[in-house]
Motif scaffolding. Sequence first.
Motif, PDB file in Angstrom:
ATOM      1  N   THR A 182       9.233   3.716  36.754  1.00 28.48           N
ATOM      2  CA  THR A 182       9.135   4.929  37.562  1.00 28.48           C
ATOM      3  C   THR A 182       8.322   5.994  36.848  1.00 28.48           C
ATOM      4  OG1 THR A 182      11.283   4.444  38.580  1.00 28.48           O
ATOM      5  CG2 THR A 182      10.492   6.709  38.746  1.00 28.48           C
ATOM      6  N   GLN A 183       8.556   6.144  35.549  1.00 32.49           N
ATOM      7  CA  GLN A 183       7.799   7.119  34.759  1.00 32.49           C
ATOM      8  C   GLN A 183       6.320   6.740  34.688  1.00 32.49           C
ATOM      9  OE1 GLN A 183      10.383   6.738  31.267  1.00 32.49           O
ATOM     10  NE2 GLN A 183      10.745   8.948  31.361  1.00 32.49           N
ATOM     11  N   LYS A 184       6.051   5.477  34.393  1.00 27.56           N
ATOM     12  CA  LYS A 184       4.670   5.017  34.243  1.00 27.56           C
ATOM     13  C   LYS A 184       3.888   5.191  35.535  1.00 27.56           C
ATOM     14  CE  LYS A 184       1.929   0.994  32.813  1.00 27.56           C
ATOM     15  NZ  LYS A 184       1.994  -0.421  32.340  1.00 27.56           N
ATOM     16  N   ASN A 185       4.555   4.966  36.671  1.00 27.44           N
ATOM     17  CA  ASN A 185       3.882   5.032  37.971  1.00 27.44           C
ATOM     18  C   ASN A 185       4.053   6.383  38.664  1.00 27.44           C
ATOM     19  OD1 ASN A 185       2.841   2.085  38.722  1.00 27.44           O
ATOM     20  ND2 ASN A 185       4.740   1.895  37.561  1.00 27.44           N
ATOM     21  N   LYS A 186       4.699   7.312  37.955  1.00 27.10           N
ATOM     22  CA  LYS A 186       4.775   8.716  38.379  1.00 27.10           C
ATOM     23  C   LYS A 186       5.370   8.904  39.776  1.00 27.10           C
ATOM     24  CE  LYS A 186       0.794   9.995  35.513  1.00 27.10           C
ATOM     25  NZ  LYS A 186       1.625  10.188  34.340  1.00 27.10           N
ATOM     26  N   ALA A 187       6.562   8.339  39.991  1.00 25.71           N
ATOM     27  CA  ALA A 187       7.310   8.651  41.211  1.00 25.71           C
ATOM     28  C   ALA A 187       7.826  10.083  41.107  1.00 25.71           C
ATOM     29  CB  ALA A 187       8.457   7.670  41.398  1.00 25.71           C
ATOM     30  N   ASP A 188       8.347  10.614  42.198  1.00 24.33           N
ATOM     31  CA  ASP A 188       8.637  12.049  42.275  1.00 24.33           C
ATOM     32  C   ASP A 188      10.099  12.414  42.042  1.00 24.33           C
ATOM     33  OD1 ASP A 188       5.878  12.621  43.161  1.00 24.33           O
ATOM     34  OD2 ASP A 188       6.512  11.459  44.907  1.00 24.33           O
ATOM     35  N   PHE A 189      11.014  11.511  42.363  1.00 25.21           N
ATOM     36  CA  PHE A 189      12.444  11.762  42.161  1.00 25.21           C
ATOM     37  C   PHE A 189      13.103  10.472  41.676  1.00 25.21           C
ATOM     38  CE2 PHE A 189      11.180  14.529  45.696  1.00 25.21           C
ATOM     39  CZ  PHE A 189      11.661  15.757  45.290  1.00 25.21           C
ATOM     40  N   ILE A 190      14.174  10.636  40.903  1.00 23.28           N
ATOM     41  CA  ILE A 190      15.047   9.523  40.548  1.00 23.28           C
ATOM     42  C   ILE A 190      16.451   9.887  41.017  1.00 23.28           C
ATOM     43  CG2 ILE A 190      16.239   8.372  38.649  1.00 23.28           C
ATOM     44  CD1 ILE A 190      13.732   8.136  37.153  1.00 23.28           C
ATOM     45  N   ALA A 191      17.063   8.990  41.795  1.00 22.32           N
ATOM     46  CA  ALA A 191      18.447   9.198  42.236  1.00 22.32           C
ATOM     47  C   ALA A 191      19.372   8.337  41.384  1.00 22.32           C
ATOM     48  CB  ALA A 191      18.602   8.846  43.710  1.00 22.32           C
ATOM     49  N   LEU A 192      20.432   8.942  40.888  1.00 18.34           N
ATOM     50  CA  LEU A 192      21.405   8.230  40.058  1.00 18.34           C
ATOM     51  C   LEU A 192      22.681   8.014  40.859  1.00 18.34           C
ATOM     52  CD1 LEU A 192      22.240   7.022  37.343  1.00 18.34           C
ATOM     53  CD2 LEU A 192      22.982   9.301  36.627  1.00 18.34           C
ATOM     54  N   SER A 193      23.059   6.751  41.008  1.00 15.76           N
ATOM     55  CA  SER A 193      24.240   6.392  41.804  1.00 15.76           C
ATOM     56  C   SER A 193      25.538   6.622  41.026  1.00 15.76           C
ATOM     57  CB  SER A 193      24.160   4.926  42.230  1.00 15.76           C
ATOM     58  OG  SER A 193      23.022   4.684  43.010  1.00 15.76           O
ATOM     59  N   PHE A 194      26.596   6.876  41.778  1.00 19.90           N
ATOM     60  CA  PHE A 194      27.956   6.970  41.235  1.00 19.90           C
ATOM     61  C   PHE A 194      28.078   7.951  40.075  1.00 19.90           C
ATOM     62  CE2 PHE A 194      28.048   3.067  43.628  1.00 19.90           C
ATOM     63  CZ  PHE A 194      29.273   3.132  44.265  1.00 19.90           C
ATOM     64  N   VAL A 195      27.451   9.095  40.224  1.00 17.71           N
ATOM     65  CA  VAL A 195      27.604  10.149  39.216  1.00 17.71           C
ATOM     66  C   VAL A 195      29.068  10.580  39.188  1.00 17.71           C
ATOM     67  CG1 VAL A 195      27.020  12.539  38.662  1.00 17.71           C
ATOM     68  CG2 VAL A 195      25.224  10.939  39.370  1.00 17.71           C
ATOM     69  N   ARG A 196      29.630  10.636  37.991  1.00 21.30           N
ATOM     70  CA  ARG A 196      31.041  11.000  37.851  1.00 21.30           C
ATOM     71  C   ARG A 196      31.222  12.367  37.222  1.00 21.30           C
ATOM     72  NH1 ARG A 196      31.267   5.392  34.777  1.00 21.30           N
ATOM     73  NH2 ARG A 196      29.346   6.427  34.100  1.00 21.30           N
ATOM     74  N   SER A 197      30.245  12.787  36.419  1.00 16.48           N
ATOM     75  CA  SER A 197      30.333  14.073  35.731  1.00 16.48           C
ATOM     76  C   SER A 197      28.921  14.490  35.326  1.00 16.48           C
ATOM     77  CB  SER A 197      31.224  13.948  34.493  1.00 16.48           C
ATOM     78  OG  SER A 197      30.537  13.224  33.479  1.00 16.48           O
ATOM     79  N   PRO A 198      28.758  15.736  34.836  1.00 17.11           N
ATOM     80  CA  PRO A 198      27.432  16.153  34.361  1.00 17.11           C
ATOM     81  C   PRO A 198      26.894  15.264  33.246  1.00 17.11           C
ATOM     82  CG  PRO A 198      28.927  18.029  34.505  1.00 17.11           C
ATOM     83  CD  PRO A 198      29.761  16.807  34.729  1.00 17.11           C
ATOM     84  N   LYS A 199      27.778  14.624  32.487  1.00 20.06           N
ATOM     85  CA  LYS A 199      27.338  13.774  31.376  1.00 20.06           C
ATOM     86  C   LYS A 199      26.437  12.641  31.845  1.00 20.06           C
ATOM     87  CE  LYS A 199      31.342  14.636  28.360  1.00 20.06           C
ATOM     88  NZ  LYS A 199      32.519  14.017  27.697  1.00 20.06           N
ATOM     89  N   ASP A 200      26.719  12.089  33.038  1.00 20.21           N
ATOM     90  CA  ASP A 200      25.896  10.996  33.564  1.00 20.21           C
ATOM     91  C   ASP A 200      24.464  11.472  33.811  1.00 20.21           C
ATOM     92  OD1 ASP A 200      28.076   9.325  33.489  1.00 20.21           O
ATOM     93  OD2 ASP A 200      28.562   9.563  35.607  1.00 20.21           O
ATOM     94  N   VAL A 201      24.333  12.652  34.407  1.00 19.37           N
ATOM     95  CA  VAL A 201      23.003  13.203  34.684  1.00 19.37           C
ATOM     96  C   VAL A 201      22.274  13.514  33.380  1.00 19.37           C
ATOM     97  CG1 VAL A 201      21.735  15.088  35.795  1.00 19.37           C
ATOM     98  CG2 VAL A 201      23.782  14.161  36.886  1.00 19.37           C
ATOM     99  N   LEU A 202      22.991  14.102  32.438  1.00 18.81           N
ATOM    100  CA  LEU A 202      22.380  14.448  31.155  1.00 18.81           C
ATOM    101  C   LEU A 202      21.958  13.208  30.376  1.00 18.81           C
ATOM    102  CD1 LEU A 202      24.755  17.367  30.108  1.00 18.81           C
ATOM    103  CD2 LEU A 202      22.350  17.551  30.807  1.00 18.81           C
ATOM    104  N   GLU A 203      22.724  12.128  30.507  1.00 23.32           N
ATOM    105  CA  GLU A 203      22.343  10.880  29.837  1.00 23.32           C
ATOM    106  C   GLU A 203      21.017  10.359  30.391  1.00 23.32           C
ATOM    107  OE1 GLU A 203      23.909   6.265  29.397  1.00 23.32           O
ATOM    108  OE2 GLU A 203      25.382   7.853  29.726  1.00 23.32           O
ATOM    109  N   LEU A 204      20.850  10.419  31.719  1.00 24.06           N
ATOM    110  CA  LEU A 204      19.593   9.995  32.336  1.00 24.06           C
ATOM    111  C   LEU A 204      18.437  10.890  31.886  1.00 24.06           C
ATOM    112  CD1 LEU A 204      17.724   8.543  34.297  1.00 24.06           C
ATOM    113  CD2 LEU A 204      18.776   9.839  36.179  1.00 24.06           C
ATOM    114  N   LYS A 205      18.653  12.197  31.880  1.00 23.65           N
ATOM    115  CA  LYS A 205      17.583  13.123  31.483  1.00 23.65           C
ATOM    116  C   LYS A 205      17.214  12.942  30.007  1.00 23.65           C
ATOM    117  CE  LYS A 205      17.814  16.691  34.944  1.00 23.65           C
ATOM    118  NZ  LYS A 205      17.504  18.099  35.197  1.00 23.65           N
ATOM    119  N   LYS A 206      18.213  12.702  29.184  1.00 21.91           N
ATOM    120  CA  LYS A 206      17.952  12.487  27.758  1.00 21.91           C
ATOM    121  C   LYS A 206      17.119  11.224  27.552  1.00 21.91           C
ATOM    122  CE  LYS A 206      20.412  12.140  23.326  1.00 21.91           C
ATOM    123  NZ  LYS A 206      21.749  12.113  22.679  1.00 21.91           N
TER     124      LYS A 206
END
Length: 476
Positions: A182-206
């Motif tokens: 996704t990064q290499k091909n420059k898509a515009d959004f990434i959706a993360l399934s089954f988010v349980r807390s902010p930690k899940d989102v931060l793990e993806l961003k990290k």
Amino acid sequence: MTFRRTKIVATVGPACDEGRVLDALIHAGVNVFRVNTSHSSPSELVKWISTIRRISADEKKEVSILVDLQGPRLRTGRLKDGKPLNLRKGAVVTFFSAPGVGFGNQIYTPYKQFSRMVQNGDRILLDNGLIELRVLRVKGLVVYCLVVTSGSLGENKGINLPNAPDTLPALNDRDREMIRITQKNKADFIALSFVRSPKDVLELKKFMKRTGQEIPVIAKIEKPSALKCLKQILKVADGIMVARGDLGIEMGVEKVPVAQKRLINQANASGKPVIVATQMLESMMDHPRPTRAEASDVANAVFDGTDAVMLSGETSIGKYPIKTVRTMAKIIDEAESHQQMNQFDLKERYHAIEDLRIHAITHAAYEAAKNMKVKAMLAITYSGRTAALISKMKPKIPIFAFSSAFPIRKKLNLYYGVYPIAIKKCPTIDEILCEADGLVIKRGLLNKGDVVIVVSGDQELPGARYIVKIHQVGER
């Protein structure tokens, strides 16, 4: 010219595999295409992104791409010859926590943790809750279950464990591979399934920060634990999706309508985009017309104030993908024609905004547009924030957002009422307005002499910072 303000997200798949179908979907009203990595291989993901980019460029349309990760999602495995299993009520089935090919009353899941996540008496829900099993006993990697609700089980179907602890990691190895693509091909959004807390989102961003380009993250809200920390999730995510299918399975279908309204309200108050998804026009997978209940469902999401509504199987594997998008667009148009410009309460807006100057100019621009009954708002935006905040006030007129940055335009494409337009960099505000006027006239969006509100936030160009102006298109 009429402008539909609520955006349409359509999922790609075999039903729109041909370029002409994607082209027709864009013309029917699709603003964002979703690629579901749960049902796409790495090579297919590359193909979808490149095909969508090529067709949207050919049509000179701003169309965004959302890549949907599987996340901490349990799924069943492959089946012998791909044939569904007929699970009958009262039968005992054997669930193996290992890779394998299912047949008869044997089901496999590649997740070794599965057998450790359940215990005697637990419910196991398969395929969006259509099939229910009850755990009889667990022995090593094998789970013996009783079929409580019968059904036909296909390959790669979702597994929900309402009583199980949330022990799975936010990202698996396949997710990480899909993120790199996704990064290499420059898509515009990434959706993360089954988010349980902010930690899940931060793990993806990290992870994205370590591996390359950072892409806006849409947190899919489909677990009760996410509702408990929604404000914290909204602080770190770039938007949310109301994923009603699994949310209804996890918390009870009767609680979903109220949860939907709460999620939309809090996303709007936080200045973040929100997508309402799942079974919006599901009957159109097989029929050329929706049910009356489905039409009401789409309209009510619009009345609730969503930024976008999403189609899943309807466009990915359905019989009538183009007709479905056209139908959804018609329902949205009718619903929006009955909205009032000041329908949405602004009192709770901007509570997370630190820059009070942005607050002041966007609110002033909105009030001026409402009182003067202008044709449109022209947002000159560097980061996209100005246009996004005006969008959250839900004006009844289009917001033409001018930006020279490709990623910003694609990000804004998800916001209610925002129409991103590419503009070259100009040295003065007068030249910016001259260029913007020329673009809207050339595209037939506005006519010379139309009165609009121009708003500009924290720009690179000093002379264009924090401006609200009443402007006549073509005025010199």
